[in-house]
Design a protein around this motif. Structure first.
Motif, short mmCIF file in Angstrom:
data_model
loop_
_atom_site.label_atom_id
_atom_site.label_comp_id
_atom_site.label_asym_id
_atom_site.label_seq_id
_atom_site.Cartn_x
_atom_site.Cartn_y
_atom_site.Cartn_z
N THR A 90 -0.60 -39.53 19.17
CA THR A 90 0.79 -39.45 19.64
C THR A 90 1.62 -38.58 18.71
O THR A 90 2.42 -37.76 19.16
CB THR A 90 1.43 -40.85 19.67
N ALA A 91 1.41 -38.75 17.42
CA ALA A 91 2.17 -37.96 16.44
C ALA A 91 1.85 -36.48 16.60
O ALA A 91 2.75 -35.65 16.64
CB ALA A 91 1.85 -38.43 15.03
N PRO A 131 6.00 -41.68 25.24
CA PRO A 131 5.33 -41.40 23.97
C PRO A 131 4.02 -40.65 24.16
O PRO A 131 3.66 -39.84 23.32
CB PRO A 131 5.09 -42.79 23.39
N CYS A 142 -11.27 -47.66 18.53
CA CYS A 142 -10.99 -46.27 18.15
C CYS A 142 -9.70 -45.79 18.80
O CYS A 142 -8.94 -45.02 18.20
CB CYS A 142 -12.15 -45.35 18.54
N LEU A 179 0.48 -32.41 7.45
CA LEU A 179 -0.16 -33.13 6.35
C LEU A 179 -1.43 -33.83 6.81
O LEU A 179 -2.34 -34.09 6.01
CB LEU A 179 0.80 -34.16 5.75
N ILE A 180 -1.50 -34.18 8.11
CA ILE A 180 -2.70 -34.85 8.62
C ILE A 180 -3.88 -33.88 8.67
O ILE A 180 -5.01 -34.23 8.30
CB ILE A 180 -2.45 -35.42 10.03
N MET A 207 7.37 -35.13 13.30
CA MET A 207 5.95 -35.23 13.62
C MET A 207 5.21 -33.93 13.32
O MET A 207 4.03 -33.95 12.99
CB MET A 207 5.75 -35.63 15.09
N ILE A 253 -6.92 -47.18 16.79
CA ILE A 253 -6.81 -46.47 15.51
C ILE A 253 -6.20 -45.09 15.71
O ILE A 253 -5.30 -44.67 14.99
CB ILE A 253 -8.20 -46.31 14.86
N MET A 254 -6.72 -44.37 16.70
CA MET A 254 -6.30 -42.98 16.86
C MET A 254 -5.02 -42.82 17.66
O MET A 254 -4.36 -41.79 17.57
CB MET A 254 -7.42 -42.16 17.53
N GLY A 255 -4.65 -43.84 18.45
CA GLY A 255 -3.46 -43.75 19.30
C GLY A 255 -2.23 -43.23 18.56
O GLY A 255 -1.66 -42.20 18.95
N PRO A 256 -1.83 -43.91 17.50
CA PRO A 256 -0.63 -43.46 16.78
C PRO A 256 -0.77 -42.03 16.24
O PRO A 256 0.19 -41.26 16.28
CB PRO A 256 -0.54 -44.45 15.60
N VAL A 257 -1.98 -41.68 15.77
CA VAL A 257 -2.16 -40.35 15.20
C VAL A 257 -2.07 -39.28 16.29
O VAL A 257 -1.38 -38.27 16.14
CB VAL A 257 -3.52 -40.26 14.48
N VAL A 280 4.50 -34.16 9.74
CA VAL A 280 3.42 -35.14 9.56
C VAL A 280 2.07 -34.52 9.93
O VAL A 280 1.08 -34.67 9.21
CB VAL A 280 3.71 -36.40 10.43
N ALA A 301 -5.84 -33.38 5.54
CA ALA A 301 -6.52 -34.63 5.16
C ALA A 301 -7.80 -34.79 5.98
O ALA A 301 -8.87 -35.13 5.45
CB ALA A 301 -5.60 -35.82 5.37
N VAL A 302 -7.71 -34.52 7.29
CA VAL A 302 -8.89 -34.67 8.15
C VAL A 302 -9.95 -33.63 7.78
O VAL A 302 -11.13 -33.96 7.66
CB VAL A 302 -8.50 -34.53 9.64
#
Lengths: 278, 327
Positions: A30-31, A46, A21, A252-253, A246, A24-28, A249, A256-257
């Motif tokens: 961070t953004a 970062p 997890c 837009l995230i 970001m 998976i979630m790290g990049p999100v 981004v 979606a969530v």
């Protein structure tokens, strides 16, 4: 002894899952965090919280630009248009293919199934030529109509299997009571099929909201661009200003969530044909 | 229900009076009204374009005016001898193989972990593992372009820098020998959750009694998995293999945006990005039609063979989920 072994096993399970997890979630994460920091902070470390206060300016500049709202409007028109047209036409087709006996039914259904083999991405060039022949270049219809057409086969297949499962006694009873076939479709079948219709609709919403390729080739003028094209354009303009990109981004995230949390049940039902519960 | 009856009752008399012929005529009217709008759209935007592309593929045509320069199979000949096309086929094949060997087993393992037994927070885990699937590909690509950027302050490089002493930052997307695998990693990040959900659905259809029976008979856990669970999951596994293969022919947006148009130097060019770059961007519409037709043919042959020989035992409506899933 056995219990101890089981609890070690459970610990291992959790360790694996939590590690995954994080990946998976790290990049999100961070953004999202990056969107409220300065680009300088973001580039040097970062992972971290904003040091000089939350930078709402990153969002402000986007929310004040008319092109963001314009893209949002275009995205909404495309998404709503595709979804409504798709479920309307697909449920009509699915009804005829599941409940009305007529010559050539199997043939027609198989023709439609052929569409499952040709995904939009592969067919993009022929579609482009056709859209151009129909003078729909630079029109949102040029995006909406092909998306509806390519979404039809899968929607019809899902709805048809749902319609078939509705007992024929119900249909007979309705006809004995004087119901017309259209009345049966409109007042009995559709209300009963609500979960399936919602499942089909959520899949269409996701697909059309995210569509990038078709608008890219059909819409030349940028005031018609939906959000996926808008964010690419923004990234092109502010490429080195990571924090601002970001922020876009993140904008837009979040929907979606939220959409996932609201529609989880229907998304899962749609993808798995109603087999997965809980 | 009572409101319903009032609405439909009045037509009872009309219908009783109808003779057989009128009813037949009405049926065809209904069929026409219900199928025409959808089928027209389908023919107009799916079937006709595909049929036309067979015709256009025989011309050297830049898209302006009608095609006149007939070159027979010239476009196909050029295509088969273009080294970048051959590379694209190879790259697509690598992505497909890796998907089958890594992405699907990973998804299956996680489905077994999350999908069964008493695990606290199961729904939360499932949601987190699945959620990249609903993000748009553009967003995914933008986020990962940053994660994989060559700067030493970028996410992946700085995380690795913490764990590995004397770490030298790597340009994950700039190195020709790495970029394809970086692309595959991102594809896995985005899509394995989808396959996991399908496996979880399949697992729910398996009665725990069968596995318990095997355990009572003395089977070890790996044996239960190998001889009971996996065979029972067969139809789901066959479906995901199908989706995975067809899906790898369709990768466009992620590859295009993440790797900056299939770069560096075509090192991550896939079939669909090749089609866009050499067919549409260069306005070689005849050539592009030939590429499209080759892609159709590959997909069609694979689908027919796979459906006939591998999936014939499974439900025919699997294909529908298929499309809903990967597109």
């Amino acid at each position: 002894m056995e219990r101890a072994q089981q609890s070690t096993q459970n610990m291992l399970k959790y360790a694996i899952l939590i590690a995954l997890c994080l990946v998976i979630m790290g990049p999100v994460v961070t953004a999202v965090l990056g969107s409220i920091r300065t680009t300088g902070e973001f580039v040097s470390t970062p992972f971290g919280l904003p040091e000089s206060g939350i930078r709402w300016e990153n969002y402000q500049s986007i929310l004040e630009s008319p092109s963001f709202w314009n893209s949002l409007k275009n995205s909404l028109i495309i998404t709503i248009g595709v979804t409504l047209l798709n479920i309307t036409l697909a449920s009509m087709l699915a009804f005829v293919f599941s409940r009305v006996e007529f010559r050539g039914r199997t043939f027609l259904f198989n023709v439609l199934l052929l569409g499952l083999l040709f995904p939009l991405v592969i067919a993009i060039l022929p579609i482009f030529i056709q859209v151009r022949q129909l003078n729909l270049i630079n029109s949102l219809w040029g995006v909406i109509l092909p998306l509806v057409a390519f979404g039809l086969p899968s929607s019809v297949v899902i709805l048809r299997s749902f319609f078939i499962a509705i007992p024929s006694e119900l249909e007979d009873a309705a006809y004995i009571d004087g119901c017309t076939p259209f009345g049966f479709f409109r007042y009995i079948l559709l209300p009963l099929a609500r979960p399936a219709l919602l499942a089909v609709a959520t899949l269409q919403v996701i697909a059309s909201w995210n569509e990038y390729f078709l608008p890219l080739i059909v819409l030349v003028e940028d005031d018609l661009w939906p959000l996926p094209l808008g964010v690419m354009q923004f990234q092109g303009q502010y490429g080195t200003d990571y924090a601002r990109v970001m922020a876009y981004v993140t904008l837009l995230i979040i929907p979606a969530v939220l959409f996932y949390l609201m529609a989880e049940k229907y998304i899962v039902t749609g993808l798995t044909g109603g087999e997965l519960k809980g | 229900m009572s409101a319903l009856r009032f609405r439909v009752l009045p037509s009872a008399y009309e219908r009783a009076a109808m003779d057989k012929q009128t009813r037949e005529w009405n049926k065809w009217l209904l069929v026409a009204l219900f199928t025409l709008p959808g089928m027209t759209l389908f023919v107009l935007f799916v079937l006709m374009p595909i049929a036309q592309s067979a015709y256009f593929s025989l011309y050297d045509w830049n898209g302006f005016g009608p095609p006149t320069d007939f070159i027979g199979l010239g476009n196909y000949d050029r295509l088969l001898h273009h080294s970048v096309f051959q590379q694209s086929v190879g790259h697509t094949f690598i992505i497909m193989t890796l998907s089958l060997l890594i992405q699907l087993p990973l998804a299956l393992a996680l489905a077994l972990l999350v999908g069964r037994g008493k695990l606290h927070g199961r729904r939360v885990f499932r949601a987190i593992l699945f959620i990249p699937y609903i993000f748009s590909e553009v967003i995914t690509a933008i986020i990962w372009r940053y994660v994989l950027s060559p700067d030493d302050g970028a996410l992946l490089n700085s995380v690795l820098g913490v764990f590995i002493p004397n770490y030298e930052p790597v340009g994950w997307l700039a190195d020709r020998s790495i970029v394809l695998y970086a692309l595959f990693a991102v594809l896995t990040w985005k899509y394995f959750g989808f396959h996991m959900i399908l496996y979880m659905a399949g697992l729910q259809g398996i009665s725990p009694d069968l596995e318990d029976a095997a355990r009572v008979d003395g089977a070890t856990e790996p044996q239960v998995l190998r001889h009971v669970t996996l065979p029972l999951l067969g139809s789901t596994i066959r479906l995901t293999v199908f989706l995975s293969v067809v899906g790898s022919f369709q990768q466009f947006v992620l590859a295009w945006v993440l790797t900056n148009e299939g770069g560096p130097a075509n090192a991550s060019q896939l079939l669909a990005t090749y089609l866009y770059k050499f067919g549409i961007q260069l306005f070689n519409l005849g050539y592009g039609s030939a590429i499209a037709l080759v892609l159709f043919t590959i997909t069609l042959i694979f689908s027919v063979i796979y459906q006939r020989f591998v999936m014939r035992r499974d439900y025919s409506n699997n294909l529908g989920q298929a499309k809903g899933g990967t597109n």
